[in-house]
Write an enzyme that holds these catalytic residues in place. Structure first.
Site, PDB file in Angstrom:
ATOM      1  N   GLY D  27       0.845  -1.182   0.000  1.00 38.63           N
ATOM      2  CA  GLY D  27       0.000   0.000   0.000  1.00 38.63           C
ATOM      3  C   GLY D  27       0.873   1.222   0.000  1.00 38.63           C
ATOM      4  N   ASN D  28       0.290   2.331  -0.409  1.00 40.15           N
ATOM      5  CA  ASN D  28       1.051   3.580  -0.388  1.00 40.15           C
ATOM      6  C   ASN D  28       0.095   4.752  -0.332  1.00 40.15           C
ATOM      7  OD1 ASN D  28       0.403   4.150  -3.338  1.00 40.15           O
ATOM      8  ND2 ASN D  28       1.617   2.270  -3.538  1.00 40.15           N
ATOM      9  N   SER D  44       9.260   3.192  -2.904  1.00 36.63           N
ATOM     10  CA  SER D  44       8.942   1.820  -3.303  1.00 36.63           C
ATOM     11  C   SER D  44       9.717   0.833  -2.434  1.00 36.63           C
ATOM     12  CB  SER D  44       9.322   1.624  -4.774  1.00 36.63           C
ATOM     13  OG  SER D  44       8.913   0.360  -5.237  1.00 36.63           O
ATOM     14  N   GLY D  45       9.042  -0.204  -1.953  1.00 36.90           N
ATOM     15  CA  GLY D  45       9.764  -1.304  -1.336  1.00 36.90           C
ATOM     16  C   GLY D  45      10.402  -1.017   0.006  1.00 36.90           C
ATOM     17  N   SER D  73       7.184   5.141  -5.050  1.00 32.55           N
ATOM     18  CA  SER D  73       6.296   4.003  -5.296  1.00 32.55           C
ATOM     19  C   SER D  73       6.171   3.751  -6.793  1.00 32.55           C
ATOM     20  CB  SER D  73       4.910   4.305  -4.716  1.00 32.55           C
ATOM     21  OG  SER D  73       3.965   3.390  -5.236  1.00 32.55           O
ATOM     22  N   SER D  74       6.150   2.473  -7.179  1.00 29.32           N
ATOM     23  CA  SER D  74       5.968   2.160  -8.602  1.00 29.32           C
ATOM     24  C   SER D  74       4.605   2.628  -9.104  1.00 29.32           C
ATOM     25  CB  SER D  74       6.145   0.654  -8.829  1.00 29.32           C
ATOM     26  OG  SER D  74       5.262  -0.075  -8.008  1.00 29.32           O
ATOM     27  N   ASP D  75       3.691   2.925  -8.202  1.00 29.49           N
ATOM     28  CA  ASP D  75       2.369   3.430  -8.590  1.00 29.49           C
ATOM     29  C   ASP D  75       2.354   4.949  -8.751  1.00 29.49           C
ATOM     30  OD1 ASP D  75       1.021   0.889  -8.536  1.00 29.49           O
ATOM     31  OD2 ASP D  75       1.163   0.970  -6.362  1.00 29.49           O
ATOM     32  N   HIS D  94      -3.497   3.886  -2.169  1.00 30.41           N
ATOM     33  CA  HIS D  94      -3.668   2.602  -2.857  1.00 30.41           C
ATOM     34  C   HIS D  94      -3.367   1.495  -1.865  1.00 30.41           C
ATOM     35  CE1 HIS D  94      -3.579  -0.651  -5.620  1.00 30.41           C
ATOM     36  NE2 HIS D  94      -2.283  -0.801  -5.615  1.00 30.41           N
ATOM     37  N   HIS D  96      -4.061  -3.065  -1.186  1.00 30.29           N
ATOM     38  CA  HIS D  96      -4.578  -4.355  -1.654  1.00 30.29           C
ATOM     39  C   HIS D  96      -5.458  -4.951  -0.565  1.00 30.29           C
ATOM     40  CE1 HIS D  96      -1.710  -5.326  -5.206  1.00 30.29           C
ATOM     41  NE2 HIS D  96      -1.773  -4.039  -5.040  1.00 30.29           N
ATOM     42  N   ASP D 119     -22.923   7.247   3.746  1.00 27.96           N
ATOM     43  CA  ASP D 119     -22.314   8.312   4.551  1.00 27.96           C
ATOM     44  C   ASP D 119     -21.019   8.830   3.923  1.00 27.96           C
ATOM     45  OD1 ASP D 119     -24.115   8.574   6.730  1.00 27.96           O
ATOM     46  OD2 ASP D 119     -23.348   6.730   7.612  1.00 27.96           O
ATOM     47  N   HIS D 170      -7.100  -5.797  -9.908  1.00 31.67           N
ATOM     48  CA  HIS D 170      -6.007  -5.256  -9.122  1.00 31.67           C
ATOM     49  C   HIS D 170      -6.444  -4.875  -7.700  1.00 31.67           C
ATOM     50  CE1 HIS D 170      -2.296  -2.351  -9.302  1.00 31.67           C
ATOM     51  NE2 HIS D 170      -2.497  -2.790  -8.090  1.00 31.67           N
TER      52      HIS D 170
END
Lengths: 243, 243, 243, 243
Positions: D27-28, D44-45, D73-75, D94, D96, D119, D170
């Site tokens: 997550g990020n 990232s990582g 982050s790669s995102d 983001h 998962h 809400d 995803h």
């Protein structure tokens, strides 16, 4: 009186919240001294946070209180029936653990679908039949125990090889050579119920284990030829349940 | 003003996160002093970590704030309707506990399928009907309470024997003789909702409990002939809910 | 003997309860020293709370104990087969994690349905076939390993790109370049199994990932052109598995 | 550079494991300074246990790193597209999280079935379409953001009133006026996904909320006429999300 057994049964009771097997105080453990014919059991309606070994109640095999200031668990007559019918057991556990309750409410056995099951239970764990109105009104808790015994008799099950049952509409009972092993079996039952639920939703194929796999896993851990753990050819103990 | 009641209601509010009944602060508890006709309730939008007993708001049975610097819960009109309609209750809880919400969103009652249910709820827990657009726009929170009351009237339910309801599309309300018992009932409802969900997926058989089993379990714990716990023939208390 | 490896494998074993991958002690981790052709593995039936690095047992690639006072895990023959068949792996994990067990009991692969899967597993995770009665009776644990190897051969899978398998009726095995990565892969498998279960209940559409998305996610993290994390073009490490 | 924002985004990142929204470091979170046109994002990582505010990377609205020793982050390209397309958002998350992933893998919206949803989300949370092979190979992370924006355009959704989307195959992205609110919205999404899953299994009736109930709940908390919480007619804040 029975101070050592009280301590052991106290500790087994305290495992129930640690193993996530009880909400509030919906569970009880007992343990028996077979030589004296007396068992000790959790008092009714005492919160786990408040429970002390000295609160445990001593009961004889007629279900009569022999020592203790508190009322014993309301399920005491069920424990009494089981101790009388199953002479080799040393401890009994009743919980309302939610996955086992879900099967009990559906009136379904917990089938033998994976080796986690076979390591502890040699067959499906039977759901005893629902009680009749007459049985409920006459002696509810005693007849609960009798329905479990009846299920084992009618299906020709070995209570030592299948150390648990579901009471339909209600929840699980388990037992073992002592109170600690009965708690262990209660946890296995809950884990297996959760796994089985999901397996049964994933497929409609017949996925019951074949007898030879039940034999392999069960006897890998139990009896003369057991080779699992550090003390083979002995009865299994709690700590030996690694795979 | 009502310092003792504030402390009690504060503690009942703080039980909600401890019992995994709330995400963030999606829940509120109130408790009433029947002699003064005043209830205290959690303020709206205050995080549990920040809540103090003195933050609680005092409200009368017309729903008017009598004391407090903060706005009361936005659900205060629902609490007001329920206190007026159900004269024997002393505390009310609203949560968004996820299993109960799942049934509420589906518009389904939580049926009586196991004895865990029967120990606390004498019947299915009713899902009150969805509100109309006019009801929502006119007085949403007040009409939410009225829909609950209507469900009990139409089904001839006893609000003391069935101390909870679902609001369709929304979530559960529960109540009890005091705020602590209302929280206890909220937890039972959530546990039973989870169990029922799984039982209903396991079988299509009719597995609703027969009336005689509801009678047995409910009256084992409630009323004159109760024999569960340490204080029989008294009203049940939180600590007595062991099985 | 192999003190550093023992410490590493000990720590990997202790991650299993921390990552909620084991109930009681139902799991074991091993790690290998390829130059010496020796692996170290958890002893059978020792509780995690009691485990010490010095308890680990050293085994050669014939499955013979080389050092250690305790019996090695009863699954040692399975580890031996896998180390021999998969020469690039450095660690192996076996658990009874419940979601993976649910698929294993159903005899189903864990399909590639989302990018969490593709980040670690380049294909579906195969369910090896159930063993025959003869295989179970002759060499149960060894044949368990052989059935995994057979599944990879018959489906032409790369054991480095798909570092896990299910044993039908039983549960998951996973592996990696070392014991720590094998544990990481065991956790990914359990998470993905849970997600897949729910996705499969939500829809009957074919939702398997297309090959080009598997390629993208897998090679974003693995091999020459990896650009995920801080050390691209290196093999992934535990800490780099952020998205 | 942007030290205050880094601290805020750091704290929002650290909420993800606290709220059970990430396994490992999947997550990020990012947050933007609109006046400078720069956002800060998790590297990232890097494991959460090791993360420091100074590790955060500063990126401009072309997606170029402006400050920082670590890879972002790669995102990051997805975050860049969303900040450009949605000018009123101040933070993006983001994860998962498993229930949202289950819907994303099934390619299904998270429908508006209960008031917990209403809400925070004024409509169903859309599942953006799956990317084509060409889109994946050309600019995977950028096109992920574009597919989200496309979904909002095609359905005429207001990104402020529906502050989240699923990426098919995803997982979820969410956003808000700042990083903290984006995390809050990520948690609401996960809770609602879990509840919706169970509601959809319980009934085949059409249980989508009517528009007038969405209006009531959404506007009870948002905009001019909001009356929820302690600061009405202001934009909602994290602490005000009690019901």
């Amino acid at each position: 009186m029975l101070e050592e057994l009280k301590q052991e049964v106290y500790e087994a009771n305290m495992q129930l919240p640690q193993l996530d097997l009880v909400t509030f105080t919906w569970g009880n453990v007992s343990g028996i001294d077979r030589q004296q014919g007396l068992f000790v059991i959790k008092p009714s309606g005492v919160a786990y946070a408040d429970l002390k070994p000295s609160d445990l109640v001593v009961v004889n095999l007629k279900g009569e209180v022999v020592e203790g200031d508190l009322n014993p668990s309301s399920d005491t007559p069920t424990h009494t029936v089981l101790y009388n019918a199953f002479p080799n057991i040393g401890g009994i556990v009743h919980t309302h653990s939610p996955w086992a309750v879900s099967f009990a409410a559906a009136g379904l056995d917990i089938p033998a679908l994976n080796t986690t099951h076979a390591d502890t239970f040699y067959t499906a764990v039977p759901a005893a039949r629902a009680l009749t109105q007459a049985e409920i009104e006459a002696d509810y808790e005693g007849n609960t125990g009798k329905a479990i015994v009846e299920a084992f008799e009618q299906r020709h099950l070995d209570y030592e090889a299948t150390p648990a049952a579901l009471v339909s509409q209600h929840g699980p009972f388990s037992w073992g050579k002592d109170a600690g092993q009965a708690v262990y079996n209660a946890k296995v039952l809950e884990v297996v119920a959760e796994e089985d639920y999901h397996s049964l939703q994933l497929t409609r194929a017949n996925i019951e284990l074949p007898q030879y796999l039940l034999d392999k896993h069960y006897y890998r851990k139990h009896g003369q030829d057991a080779y699992y753990g550090q003390n083979n050819a002995q009865s299994q103990t709690h700590a030996q349940h690694e795979k």
